[in-house]
Design a protein around this motif. Structure first.
Motif, PDB file in Angstrom:
ATOM      1  N   LYS A 109       0.827  -1.200   0.000  1.00  0.00           N
ATOM      2  CA  LYS A 109       0.000   0.000   0.000  1.00  0.00           C
ATOM      3  C   LYS A 109       0.861   1.251   0.000  1.00  0.00           C
ATOM      4  CE  LYS A 109      -3.751   2.423   2.279  1.00  0.00           C
ATOM      5  NZ  LYS A 109      -4.402   2.757   3.551  1.00  0.00           N
ATOM      6  N   ALA A 110       1.933   1.239   0.798  1.00  0.00           N
ATOM      7  CA  ALA A 110       2.804   2.407   0.864  1.00  0.00           C
ATOM      8  C   ALA A 110       3.386   2.744  -0.503  1.00  0.00           C
ATOM      9  CB  ALA A 110       3.923   2.159   1.883  1.00  0.00           C
ATOM     10  N   VAL A 111       3.917   1.748  -1.179  1.00  0.00           N
ATOM     11  CA  VAL A 111       4.508   1.979  -2.502  1.00  0.00           C
ATOM     12  C   VAL A 111       3.445   2.419  -3.502  1.00  0.00           C
ATOM     13  CG1 VAL A 111       5.724   0.886  -4.409  1.00  0.00           C
ATOM     14  CG2 VAL A 111       6.425   0.409  -2.064  1.00  0.00           C
ATOM     15  N   THR A 112       2.279   1.780  -3.439  1.00  0.00           N
ATOM     16  CA  THR A 112       1.213   2.125  -4.378  1.00  0.00           C
ATOM     17  C   THR A 112       0.720   3.546  -4.155  1.00  0.00           C
ATOM     18  OG1 THR A 112       0.532  -0.197  -4.387  1.00  0.00           O
ATOM     19  CG2 THR A 112      -1.008   1.393  -5.309  1.00  0.00           C
ATOM     20  N   ASN A 113       0.656   3.992  -2.892  1.00  0.00           N
ATOM     21  CA  ASN A 113       0.286   5.378  -2.616  1.00  0.00           C
ATOM     22  C   ASN A 113       1.158   6.355  -3.390  1.00  0.00           C
ATOM     23  OD1 ASN A 113      -1.741   4.799  -0.735  1.00  0.00           O
ATOM     24  ND2 ASN A 113      -0.321   4.808   0.977  1.00  0.00           N
ATOM     25  N   PHE A 114       2.448   6.076  -3.400  1.00  0.00           N
ATOM     26  CA  PHE A 114       3.393   6.958  -4.082  1.00  0.00           C
ATOM     27  C   PHE A 114       3.047   7.066  -5.567  1.00  0.00           C
ATOM     28  CE2 PHE A 114       7.342   7.520  -6.493  1.00  0.00           C
ATOM     29  CZ  PHE A 114       7.831   8.683  -5.933  1.00  0.00           C
ATOM     30  N   PHE A 115       2.813   5.926  -6.188  1.00  0.00           N
ATOM     31  CA  PHE A 115       2.504   5.936  -7.614  1.00  0.00           C
ATOM     32  C   PHE A 115       1.095   6.439  -7.902  1.00  0.00           C
ATOM     33  CE2 PHE A 115       6.035   2.867  -7.510  1.00  0.00           C
ATOM     34  CZ  PHE A 115       6.845   3.438  -8.481  1.00  0.00           C
ATOM     35  N   ALA A 116       0.181   6.252  -6.950  1.00  0.00           N
ATOM     36  CA  ALA A 116      -1.197   6.706  -7.176  1.00  0.00           C
ATOM     37  C   ALA A 116      -1.245   8.209  -7.410  1.00  0.00           C
ATOM     38  CB  ALA A 116      -2.075   6.318  -5.995  1.00  0.00           C
ATOM     39  N   TYR A 128      -2.715  10.415 -15.678  1.00  0.00           N
ATOM     40  CA  TYR A 128      -3.814   9.770 -16.401  1.00  0.00           C
ATOM     41  C   TYR A 128      -5.195  10.227 -15.953  1.00  0.00           C
ATOM     42  CZ  TYR A 128       0.036   6.592 -17.467  1.00  0.00           C
ATOM     43  OH  TYR A 128       1.241   6.067 -17.861  1.00  0.00           O
ATOM     44  N   GLY A 129      -5.272  10.939 -14.848  1.00  0.00           N
ATOM     45  CA  GLY A 129      -6.557  11.329 -14.298  1.00  0.00           C
ATOM     46  C   GLY A 129      -6.892  10.520 -13.062  1.00  0.00           C
ATOM     47  N   ARG A 130      -7.774  11.085 -12.231  1.00  0.00           N
ATOM     48  CA  ARG A 130      -8.118  10.425 -10.970  1.00  0.00           C
ATOM     49  C   ARG A 130      -8.994   9.195 -11.181  1.00  0.00           C
ATOM     50  NH1 ARG A 130      -4.648  14.614 -10.258  1.00  0.00           N
ATOM     51  NH2 ARG A 130      -5.406  16.262  -8.884  1.00  0.00           N
ATOM     52  N   LYS A 131     -10.010   9.318 -12.024  1.00  0.00           N
ATOM     53  CA  LYS A 131     -10.986   8.244 -12.161  1.00  0.00           C
ATOM     54  C   LYS A 131     -10.377   6.932 -12.668  1.00  0.00           C
ATOM     55  CE  LYS A 131     -15.408   7.033 -14.267  1.00  0.00           C
ATOM     56  NZ  LYS A 131     -16.671   7.538 -14.838  1.00  0.00           N
ATOM     57  N   PRO A 132      -9.521   6.922 -13.683  1.00  0.00           N
ATOM     58  CA  PRO A 132      -8.939   5.636 -14.114  1.00  0.00           C
ATOM     59  C   PRO A 132      -8.176   4.926 -13.007  1.00  0.00           C
ATOM     60  CG  PRO A 132      -8.565   7.314 -15.778  1.00  0.00           C
ATOM     61  CD  PRO A 132      -9.095   8.020 -14.569  1.00  0.00           C
ATOM     62  N   VAL A 133      -7.492   5.686 -12.150  1.00  0.00           N
ATOM     63  CA  VAL A 133      -6.747   5.072 -11.044  1.00  0.00           C
ATOM     64  C   VAL A 133      -7.716   4.469 -10.035  1.00  0.00           C
ATOM     65  CG1 VAL A 133      -5.116   5.532  -9.179  1.00  0.00           C
ATOM     66  CG2 VAL A 133      -4.822   6.665 -11.382  1.00  0.00           C
TER      67      VAL A 133
END
Length: 429
Positions: A79-86, A93-98
């Motif tokens: 989760k920590a790593v994914t937060n960074f990339f999110a 790419y925009g908020r909704k696709p993520v």
């Protein structure tokens, strides 16, 4: 002619953001929808709070605390790593696709938890859960900050985090009851399957993109957005982690706060079970802490908009330290219930307020990435907490692990008091 300075509340912008309005009232339907979506995100986490610590011992026979807490380590690290990339991906790419991608990843998790034949399946499910939560929760935060504008940022974060953690509490309570009545598997995880399906449907069909709101705010920002847009991700990571006093103080406090949550998630149920509490009683205690946390945030986020951020964060960290110490000292359900109330209150003071600090300091042009870096540190606390508590519990005992975390939490509050400056735009001195 310079861009107009936005006024608090509902704001019409000009230029590239023509027609876009900032503020809770102007964006209320989407804001309420995102609150509901984040409640479903929280429910996905809540399905594990009571069941997995007990599954580790009773179903999979894991006696070593470090091994039993590997699911929290797997969840927190991913989760920590994914937060960074999110944050980076939501800018690109925009908020909704993520957000939609996060829900797609969540779909198989309940089945893996309910029927996984080995502990490896549980670990894999928590890797997926960490990725999913990093994408969905980070994005709902970013989207609410986009919509709310600067005047009500604390209130917006209060509603976001309240929805998520009230859902954690309600689901923990429900799964504790289901586990008591029908066993630890599969019944408690059927709730998660319903949450994932509903969250994906709402995010795909009804949620709207909010990236242009951030761009409009950046264009109308007093310092403009061009220079700030040129900052690299590495520069933003440095500022958020070390370079900026307030951002770095918030990052370390966030990490310690979630280190506490890892303790409450993975260690408290084991202590309560060892002292003879039933699964239903453990479920009640496990629900009480996030319930107070969730309810309190609706007030504390608003409060931070009126009195400032720093002192609420300092007080919240010290209150959490006292509550954790009370768990170690307690011998009865009543004392532990009081400790859970105090822990929830302390966390409520801290959680939305730290996010508001990030929103205050970070320029709109790089705010999403700053949120990602902050949440990298914050949710890294899950992994640190699981490792620290597991190793100390295996060398000494569970109570020693609890006392260690209490001391770290008090030290974190002292760092905030010494290093952070007040960040609310109207409360700075």
């Amino acid at each position: 002619m310079s861009a107009p300075t936005p006024a608090p509340g509902n704001t019409d912008t000009t230029g590239s953001g023509a027609g876009i309005r900032l503020g809770l009232a102007a964006n209320l339907p989407q804001f309420v929808l995102l609150v509901a979506v984040n409640a479903l995100v929280g429910g996905m986490l809540g399905q594990e709070r009571i069941t997995l610590p007990l599954l580790a011992e009773t179903v999979f026979g894991l006696s070593a605390h470090t091994a039993a807490l590997t699911y929290i380590l797997a969840f927190g690290a991913t989760k920590a790593v994914t937060n960074f990339f999110a944050g980076t991906w939501s800018d690109r790419y925009g908020r909704k696709p993520v957000l939609v991608a996060g829900w797609l990843i969540a779909l198989p998790i309940p089945a893996m938890l309910a029927w996984g034949p080995s502990w490896g399946w549980i670990i894999t499910a928590n890797v997926l859960l960490g990725i999913s939560q990093g994408l969905t929760w980070s994005t709902t935060i970013i989207m609410k900050i986009d919509l709310a504008g600067p005047a009500r940022r604390g209130l917006a974060m209060g509603f976001n985090e309240a929805a998520g953690y009230l859902a954690v509490a309600a689901t923990a309570l429900a799964t504790g009851y289901l586990a008591e009545q029908f066993g630890l598997r599969p019944a408690p995880f059927l709730l998660g399957a319903a949450y994932a399906a509903l969250g994906l449907g709402l995010s795909t069909l009804i949620v709207r993109e909010t990236r242009e709101h951030a761009r409009a705010e950046a264009a109308a920002h007093p310092t403009g957005g061009h220079h700030h847009a040129e900052l690299t991700t590495r520069q933003i990571a440095w500022r958020t982690s070390i370079g900026d006093r307030s951002l770095s103080a918030a990052s370390q406090a966030g990490m310690v706060n979630n280190l506490n949550d890892a303790l409450a998630w993975g260690v408290f149920p084991l202590i309560f079970a060892a002292r003879g509490l039933s699964v239903a009683e453990i479920g009640m205690l496990g629900a009480l802490y996030p319930a107070i946390w969730g309810l309190g945030q609706m007030a504390t986020g608003w409060w931070s908009d009126h009195v400032g951020r720093k002192h609420l964060i300092t007080a919240g960290m010290l209150l959490q330290a006292a509550a954790i110490a009370l768990v170690a000292l307690g011998e009865s359900f009543a004392v532990w219930a009081l400790a859970q109330v105090l822990l929830g209150a302390g966390t409520a003071l801290v959680y939305p307020t730290l996010l508001a600090v990030i929103g205050d300091v970070a320029h709109p042009a790089w705010r999403a990435r700053a949120v990602g870096v902050y949440r990298l540190w914050r949710d890294g606390g899950f992994a640190v907490g699981a490792l620290l508590a597991g190793i100390i519990a295996d060398i000494w005992d569970l109570e020693t692990a609890v006392w260690t975390v209490a001391a770290l939490t008090a030290a974190s509050g002292a760092v905030v008091a010494a290093r952070m400056t007040e960040t609310h735009p109207e409360k700075r001195r």
